[in-house]
Design an enzyme around this catalytic site. Structure first.
Site, PDB file in Angstrom:
ATOM      1  N   GLU A 487      -3.261  -2.177   3.420  1.00  0.00           N
ATOM      2  CA  GLU A 487      -4.524  -1.443   3.281  1.00  0.00           C
ATOM      3  C   GLU A 487      -4.693  -0.900   1.858  1.00  0.00           C
ATOM      4  O   GLU A 487      -5.793  -0.905   1.316  1.00  0.00           O
ATOM      5  CB  GLU A 487      -4.604  -0.315   4.315  1.00  0.00           C
ATOM      6  CG  GLU A 487      -4.554  -0.776   5.769  1.00  0.00           C
ATOM      7  CD  GLU A 487      -5.603  -1.816   6.126  1.00  0.00           C
ATOM      8  OE1 GLU A 487      -6.638  -1.900   5.422  1.00  0.00           O
ATOM      9  OE2 GLU A 487      -5.387  -2.569   7.088  1.00  0.00           O
ATOM     10  N   ASP A 550      -2.352  -9.006   2.229  1.00  0.00           N
ATOM     11  CA  ASP A 550      -1.060  -9.306   2.858  1.00  0.00           C
ATOM     12  C   ASP A 550       0.026  -9.482   1.809  1.00  0.00           C
ATOM     13  O   ASP A 550       1.147  -8.958   1.950  1.00  0.00           O
ATOM     14  CB  ASP A 550      -1.155 -10.586   3.696  1.00  0.00           C
ATOM     15  CG  ASP A 550      -1.584 -10.325   5.132  1.00  0.00           C
ATOM     16  OD1 ASP A 550      -1.650  -9.153   5.537  1.00  0.00           O
ATOM     17  OD2 ASP A 550      -1.853 -11.311   5.851  1.00  0.00           O
TER      18      ASP A 550
END
Length: 638
Positions: A487, A550
């Site tokens: 995030e 990611d």
């Protein structure tokens, strides 16, 4: 899914995902009313069972909390769960809404009623919402957006798309049965469905597809109000907006300019009857979840075909979801306070702050950013807001939801829609409230909001297999640590990197750094583009932002894990693979390949570790192994 699932040691060098999850996958069963099962989904199902159990007592007026929003939630849940009354009423509650559509005489009549129809969220070929101005996030602005289609994406209408044709056949059959059950004759049924589907196909080519929408910065297209009014000649857009807002805006932000430039081609006297049929069908479909149980089940046929779920939810579970979705923040706060609490909230927040510190160090030591851009990136990181567990206060919107027990379930739902729509529109021109959460605390998920420059971790995701005091630090970093850093990385993905520390769309990069970043993003696109799965091939451009996040998340979490005294790299990567464990229907996999900005779970687990040198060390991976990726093809961004 047990964290103790047996690892297939022989497979670790060839397929990390299968080595970690293969034994579980052989025996895992997808619940009949779900499209998937696995880490995220099992947590969600456990929360569902827990809350339904807790709320059973409330339905019987036992141990009912004294606060009004919770009491209103229970009243609404009771209406939703009263299937004896719902079955007795049948289609009757929906008829007045359907009749209202049928009574529309022409384009002028539709325009005259547009504000009232919009407040109740009757579908239209276009709509409006209020949210922060992407270039001035301290103020709310008005956005204009296109209609949603029956099919998931415009590409489903393209010639040769067999999946689209199959879904249309399911939709037609479902609608035919719904029309007849509602009491409409065969002639009206056939004509209306045919016109509605033709209209949907008519508007589809003017819309963006999912890949284009994934580049969400391009949804910011500011029009002066005069220019916006001028895009349509067949009806008065200016009158629609000023009546809706009870104000005259200086500007309107248009998410898809090509669509609005062509409004007159499909919002016109010639197409009015087809448009009305389309609105009628959309209205009919939107009401079925609030009617009798047989109508609810029939009305979910198309969505089950999309997801691959074999059965509809049982009546009680469907009532729970309907009520908890309407009162999501109320339910979320109850869950968080009872099952998460302030101690865990503080503990996890410290972990997030540690991940931010690691990320800051990585930015400072980055070998391709100029000093000027790196300093600005750190400024943005220092300004990053961290929301963990649950909001401090209930969103005031939920205090406005009051159940009228003399009305049926659908009428109450429509009243709530009016309240929520007005609440959104009334924000126009006001200072932005940055305390609002987009997810309730009982949702197993997390997000980054570029306009607020905040990361949010609802309580529900902060448990095993992502995070647990029973797991080692390395396992926790491979799980929740990687999610946290994922995030954070969204602040620096291909979309988020275009926003500054205040959340404003504003380029803070040097020209050379931005060019190099775009080249690295292209490498990430290439790494995934064309990879094969059982459902089809991956569109690297669609999934690039999540893949950048990611990659950044995993590498940052890895550095944090290596900073612990008992670092176990094997445990770290195994934990990473475990959190993506999932078994899902083929239909769902096909749908996600077409529209989802996340890569398939198997590839999330397998591809990103290949980019990290420590993975090869941890499992002694060499050139002839399946998990090997040549050094020159390994992508490193953050």
């Amino acid at each position: 899914m047990s964290a103790q699932t047996k690892i297939n040691e022989a497979l670790l060098k060839d397929d990390l995902y299968q080595a970690v999850n293969g034994a579980w996958l052989k025996t895992a069963v997808i619940p009949a009313d779900k499209a998937a099962t696995g880490g995220f989904y099992e947590l969600d199902q456990n929360i569902e069972k827990t809350l339904m159990h807790d709320f059973d007592a409330w339905l019987e007026n036992k141990n009912l909390p004294a606060d009004r929003p919770t009491q209103e939630f229970v009243k609404y849940y009771q209406l939703a769960a009263d299937f004896a009354k719902r079955d007795q009423d049948g289609f009757a509650p929906a008829k007045k809404y359907l009749d209202r559509v049928l009574d529309l005489k022409d384009l002028a009549d539709w325009q005259a009623q547009w504000t009232d129809l919009n407040l109740e969220k009757f579908d239209a070929p276009f709509g409006f919402y209020v949210q922060p101005d992407m270039k001035n996030t301290s103020q709310y602005a008005l956005y204009a957006y296109p209609a949603g289609l029956f099919l998931p994406d415009k590409t489903y209408y393209e010639d040769g798309n067999e999946q689209g044709q199959a879904l249309l056949a399911v939709l037609q059959k479902m609608l035919h049965e719904l029309f007849l059950k509602a009491g409409y004759d065969e002639e009206f049924t056939q004509k209306t469905i045919t016109q509605a589907l033709a209209y949907d196909k008519l508007i589809a080519p003017f819309q963006k597809d999912s890949t284009q929408r994934a580049d969400y910065v391009k949804s910011y297209n500011k029009y002066s109000f005069d220019d916006f009014k001028a895009v349509a000649e067949n009806f008065d857009l200016g009158a629609v907006v000023t009546e809706l807002l009870n104000a005259t805006p200086d500007q309107v932000i248009v998410t898809e300019p090509n669509y609005f430039a062509n409004l007159d081609q499909f919002v016109s006297p010639d197409h009015f009857e087809a448009m009305k049929s389309w609105i009628f069908v959309k209205t009919l479909m939107s009401t079925t979840a609030f009617l009798s149980d047989d109508i609810r089940i029939l009305g979910g046929t198309f969505s089950r075909a999309l997801s691959g779920s074999k059965e509809a939810m049982k009546a009680k579970k469907a009532a729970y979801h309907l009520a908890s979705d309407q009162f999501s923040q109320v339910v979320g706060l109850y869950y968080a306070h009872k099952y998460f609490g302030p101690t865990a909230k503080a503990d996890v927040k410290q972990m997030v702050e540690k991940m931010v510190a690691v990320y800051k160090k990585r930015l400072a030591n980055n070998d391709w950013l100029s000093e000027e851009t790196a300093k600005k990136a750190i400024v943005k990181l220092d300004a990053l807001g961290i929301n963990v567990g649950y909001p401090d206060e209930l969103d005031p919107l939920y205090t406005k939801f009051v159940v009228d027990e003399q009305l049926n379930l659908l009428d109450n739902a429509v009243n709530f829609t009016k309240v929520a729509t007005k609440d959104n529109l009334e924000r126009f021109g006001k200072e932005v409230d940055r305390t609002r959460w987009e997810m309730p605390a009982h949702m197993v998920n997390a997000y980054y909001d570029p306009s607020f420059n905040i990361i949010v971790f609802p309580a529900a995701i902060l448990q095993a297999p992502f995070y647990s005091l029973d797991q080692t630090a390395s396992e926790n970093y491979g799980g929740i640590g990687a999610v946290m850093a994922h995030e954070i990385s969204h602040a620096f993905d291909n979309n988020g990197a275009q926003f500054d520390e205040y959340g404003n769309l504003n380029n803070w990069w040097t020209e050379a750094d931005l060019k190099h970043f775009q080249e690295l993003a292209q490498q990430m696109i290439a790494e995934f583009d064309g990879l094969k799965t059982e459902a089809g091939t991956v569109n690297g451009k669609l999934v690039v932002s999540e893949n950048i996040a990611d990659a950044g998340g995993l590498s940052c979490a890895l550095e944090a894990a290596k900073g612990e005294k008992d670092c176990d790299l094997r445990a770290f990567f195994i934990s990473w693979a475990r959190i993506w464990c999932m078994k899902s229907s083929l239909e769902r996999q096909k749908l996600l390949l077409a529209v989802d900005v996340h890569a398939p779970h198997t590839l999330r687990a397998n591809v990103q570790p290949k980019n990290l040198d420590d993975f090869y060390t941890a499992f002694d991976v060499h050139e002839n192994d399946g998990m090997w990726l040549p050094k020159e093809k390994r992508v490193h961004i953050w």
